[in-house]
Design a protein around this motif. Structure first.
Motif, PDB file in Angstrom:
ATOM      1  N   SER A   1      19.500   2.894   9.016  1.00 35.23           N
ATOM      2  CA  SER A   1      18.796   1.620   9.109  1.00 35.23           C
ATOM      3  C   SER A   1      17.663   1.523   8.084  1.00 35.23           C
ATOM      4  CB  SER A   1      18.241   1.450  10.531  1.00 35.23           C
ATOM      5  OG  SER A   1      17.483   0.273  10.634  1.00 35.23           O
ATOM      6  N   ALA A   2      16.849   2.580   7.961  1.00 37.02           N
ATOM      7  CA  ALA A   2      15.685   2.529   7.073  1.00 37.02           C
ATOM      8  C   ALA A   2      16.080   2.472   5.608  1.00 37.02           C
ATOM      9  CB  ALA A   2      14.786   3.742   7.325  1.00 37.02           C
TER      10      ALA A   2
ATOM     11  N   VAL B   1       5.390   0.807  -1.235  1.00 36.59           N
ATOM     12  CA  VAL B   1       5.468   1.739  -0.115  1.00 36.59           C
ATOM     13  C   VAL B   1       4.852   1.103   1.125  1.00 36.59           C
ATOM     14  CG1 VAL B   1       4.785   3.983   0.792  1.00 36.59           C
ATOM     15  CG2 VAL B   1       5.389   3.763  -1.613  1.00 36.59           C
ATOM     16  N   THR B   2       5.586   1.135   2.219  1.00 34.06           N
ATOM     17  CA  THR B   2       5.022   0.722   3.497  1.00 34.06           C
ATOM     18  C   THR B   2       4.673   1.984   4.279  1.00 34.06           C
ATOM     19  OG1 THR B   2       7.212   0.623   4.550  1.00 34.06           O
ATOM     20  CG2 THR B   2       6.381  -1.383   3.540  1.00 34.06           C
ATOM     21  N   VAL B   3       3.545   1.963   4.949  1.00 32.25           N
ATOM     22  CA  VAL B   3       3.055   3.131   5.673  1.00 32.25           C
ATOM     23  C   VAL B   3       2.742   2.730   7.109  1.00 32.25           C
ATOM     24  CG1 VAL B   3       1.364   4.992   5.744  1.00 32.25           C
ATOM     25  CG2 VAL B   3       2.032   3.999   3.540  1.00 32.25           C
TER      26      VAL B   3
ATOM     27  N   GLN C   1      -2.259   5.486  -1.294  1.00 33.23           N
ATOM     28  CA  GLN C   1      -2.203   6.084  -2.621  1.00 33.23           C
ATOM     29  C   GLN C   1      -1.391   7.373  -2.615  1.00 33.23           C
ATOM     30  OE1 GLN C   1      -3.191   4.839  -5.454  1.00 33.23           O
ATOM     31  NE2 GLN C   1      -2.462   6.609  -6.595  1.00 33.23           N
ATOM     32  N   THR C   2      -1.638   8.235  -1.634  1.00 27.77           N
ATOM     33  CA  THR C   2      -0.910   9.496  -1.588  1.00 27.77           C
ATOM     34  C   THR C   2       0.517   9.284  -1.102  1.00 27.77           C
ATOM     35  OG1 THR C   2      -1.846   9.898   0.595  1.00 27.77           O
ATOM     36  CG2 THR C   2      -2.935  10.949  -1.261  1.00 27.77           C
ATOM     37  N   ALA C   3       0.690   8.370  -0.173  1.00 27.86           N
ATOM     38  CA  ALA C   3       2.033   8.122   0.343  1.00 27.86           C
ATOM     39  C   ALA C   3       2.939   7.535  -0.727  1.00 27.86           C
ATOM     40  CB  ALA C   3       1.975   7.183   1.542  1.00 27.86           C
ATOM     41  N   LYS C   4       2.369   6.882  -1.729  1.00 32.06           N
ATOM     42  CA  LYS C   4       3.192   6.303  -2.794  1.00 32.06           C
ATOM     43  C   LYS C   4       3.995   7.376  -3.498  1.00 32.06           C
ATOM     44  CE  LYS C   4       3.128   3.022  -6.597  1.00 32.06           C
ATOM     45  NZ  LYS C   4       2.378   1.998  -7.316  1.00 32.06           N
ATOM     46  N   ARG C   5       3.432   8.585  -3.540  1.00 28.57           N
ATOM     47  CA  ARG C   5       4.166   9.703  -4.125  1.00 28.57           C
ATOM     48  C   ARG C   5       4.690  10.637  -3.050  1.00 28.57           C
ATOM     49  NH1 ARG C   5       0.887  13.040  -6.651  1.00 28.57           N
ATOM     50  NH2 ARG C   5       2.539  14.000  -7.865  1.00 28.57           N
TER      51      ARG C   5
ATOM     52  N   VAL D   1       8.024   4.447   3.855  1.00 27.64           N
ATOM     53  CA  VAL D   1       9.292   4.017   3.263  1.00 27.64           C
ATOM     54  C   VAL D   1       8.974   3.421   1.903  1.00 27.64           C
ATOM     55  CG1 VAL D   1      11.354   2.586   3.481  1.00 27.64           C
ATOM     56  CG2 VAL D   1      10.265   3.524   5.537  1.00 27.64           C
ATOM     57  N   SER D   2       9.578   3.973   0.859  1.00 21.98           N
ATOM     58  CA  SER D   2       9.355   3.457  -0.489  1.00 21.98           C
ATOM     59  C   SER D   2      10.496   2.526  -0.862  1.00 21.98           C
ATOM     60  CB  SER D   2       9.263   4.603  -1.494  1.00 21.98           C
ATOM     61  OG  SER D   2      10.487   5.314  -1.523  1.00 21.98           O
ATOM     62  N   HIS D   3      10.167   1.476  -1.616  1.00 25.32           N
ATOM     63  CA  HIS D   3      11.156   0.501  -2.060  1.00 25.32           C
ATOM     64  C   HIS D   3      11.011   0.262  -3.559  1.00 25.32           C
ATOM     65  CE1 HIS D   3      10.642  -0.435   2.232  1.00 25.32           C
ATOM     66  NE2 HIS D   3      11.866  -0.932   2.203  1.00 25.32           N
ATOM     67  N   GLU D   4      12.129   0.080  -4.215  1.00 26.61           N
ATOM     68  CA  GLU D   4      12.155  -0.443  -5.582  1.00 26.61           C
ATOM     69  C   GLU D   4      12.688  -1.852  -5.470  1.00 26.61           C
ATOM     70  OE1 GLU D   4      13.690   0.941  -9.965  1.00 26.61           O
ATOM     71  OE2 GLU D   4      15.060   1.123  -8.275  1.00 26.61           O
ATOM     72  N   GLY D   5      11.789  -2.841  -5.590  1.00 32.15           N
ATOM     73  CA  GLY D   5      12.186  -4.196  -5.271  1.00 32.15           C
ATOM     74  C   GLY D   5      12.462  -4.280  -3.784  1.00 32.15           C
ATOM     75  N   ALA D   6      13.688  -4.709  -3.431  1.00 35.04           N
ATOM     76  CA  ALA D   6      14.054  -4.805  -2.018  1.00 35.04           C
ATOM     77  C   ALA D   6      14.847  -3.604  -1.546  1.00 35.04           C
ATOM     78  CB  ALA D   6      14.866  -6.087  -1.785  1.00 35.04           C
ATOM     79  N   SER D   7      15.157  -2.670  -2.457  1.00 36.94           N
ATOM     80  CA  SER D   7      16.033  -1.550  -2.104  1.00 36.94           C
ATOM     81  C   SER D   7      15.224  -0.302  -1.760  1.00 36.94           C
ATOM     82  CB  SER D   7      16.977  -1.234  -3.272  1.00 36.94           C
ATOM     83  OG  SER D   7      17.803  -2.339  -3.557  1.00 36.94           O
TER      84      SER D   7
END
Length: 243
Positions: free
Chosen positions: A189-190, A95-97, A159-163, A126-132
């Motif tokens: 785009s995002a 996750v990028t915050v 930590q909270t943003a991850k969920r 923005v959460s990513h699984e790998g590059a997606s």
């Protein structure tokens, strides 16, 4: 040849589904593909857009087009947090915050029930699984309810943003409005999705015990691989009145 782009899309699709172009494989450059199929780059890009809309390829700015790796479905759990426990705990989830202070305007002022121009703490996640990308969340808190200290320095944020969970103290009520709609240009785009795709948009507000709105969140997920689950818990009094 009005349907030439569909013929190109069909050919590339077959190469992908038969494994000739494997997951993660970079396609030839757009000029090279256009020359190979003897079409203009505009026609070639229309073909690639078809495959992007089907989730078969994805385009990375400055790097080119790649065959998309198989993407799993994931679950939004309504009411508290957004990802199911398995997704949230997955080591591949990143996750990028981005944090900022912004003034309450329009919809945000209405959702948080604050005067226009009131300062809000903004968390763009923005959460990513790998590059997606998996999802996009814009979370807003009244400034006086944001954790103390410069925005972005508290471990609590990531930590909270991850969920994509509520960032403030436990609310008394969470209200969510869910709709399926076309994505905005920023969401295209995002999330790296086609402009013709459908997204699951969720507007969430959290209210404390005295009725103050303590958080507003605008959540967006790709509609083709997101399941939303809402669980209702009856109080003891309700269970007694409905034996």
């Amino acid at each position: 040849m009005p349907f030439r782009h569909r013929e190109i899309a069909d050919d590339l699709r077959q190469q992908i589904t038969t494994g000739r172009l494997g997951p993660g494989k970079r396609l030839s450059s757009e000029p090279a593909l256009a020359a190979h199929y003897a079409v203009s780059t505009g026609t070639l890009r229309r073909a690639l857009s078809v495959l992007q809309g089907e989730g078969l390829i994805e385009k990375f700015h400055g790097r080119g087009n790649y065959v998309r790796r198989p993407l799993r479905r994931f679950m939004y759990v309504g009411g508290w947090g957004t990802f199911d426990p398995w997704t949230a705990a997955d080591a591949s989830l990143r996750v990028t915050v981005r944090t900022a202070m912004v003034p309450a305007q329009g919809l945000l002022a209405d959702l948080l029930d604050v005067p226009t121009g009131s300062p809000l703490a903004e968390f763009v996640c923005v959460s990513h699984e790998g590059a997606s990308p998996l999802g996009l969340a814009r979370i807003y808190l009244p400034h006086d309810l944001a954790p103390a200290g410069p925005l972005g320095e508290e471990p609590l944020y990531e930590q909270t943003a991850k969920r994509f969970a509520v960032l403030s103290s436990s609310p008394a009520e969470v209200r969510e409005t869910v709709c399926a709609r076309p994505p905005t240009p920023d969401e295209v785009s995002a999330l790296r999705i086609s402009p013709t795709a459908t997204v699951l948009g969720i507007t969430r507000t959290a209210t404390d015990a005295v009725g103050r709105v303590v958080e507003a969140a605008l959540l967006v997920f790709p509609g083709d691989r997101t399941d939303a689950v809402f669980i209702t818990h009856h109080t003891a009094a309700e269970r007694q009145s409905h034996p």
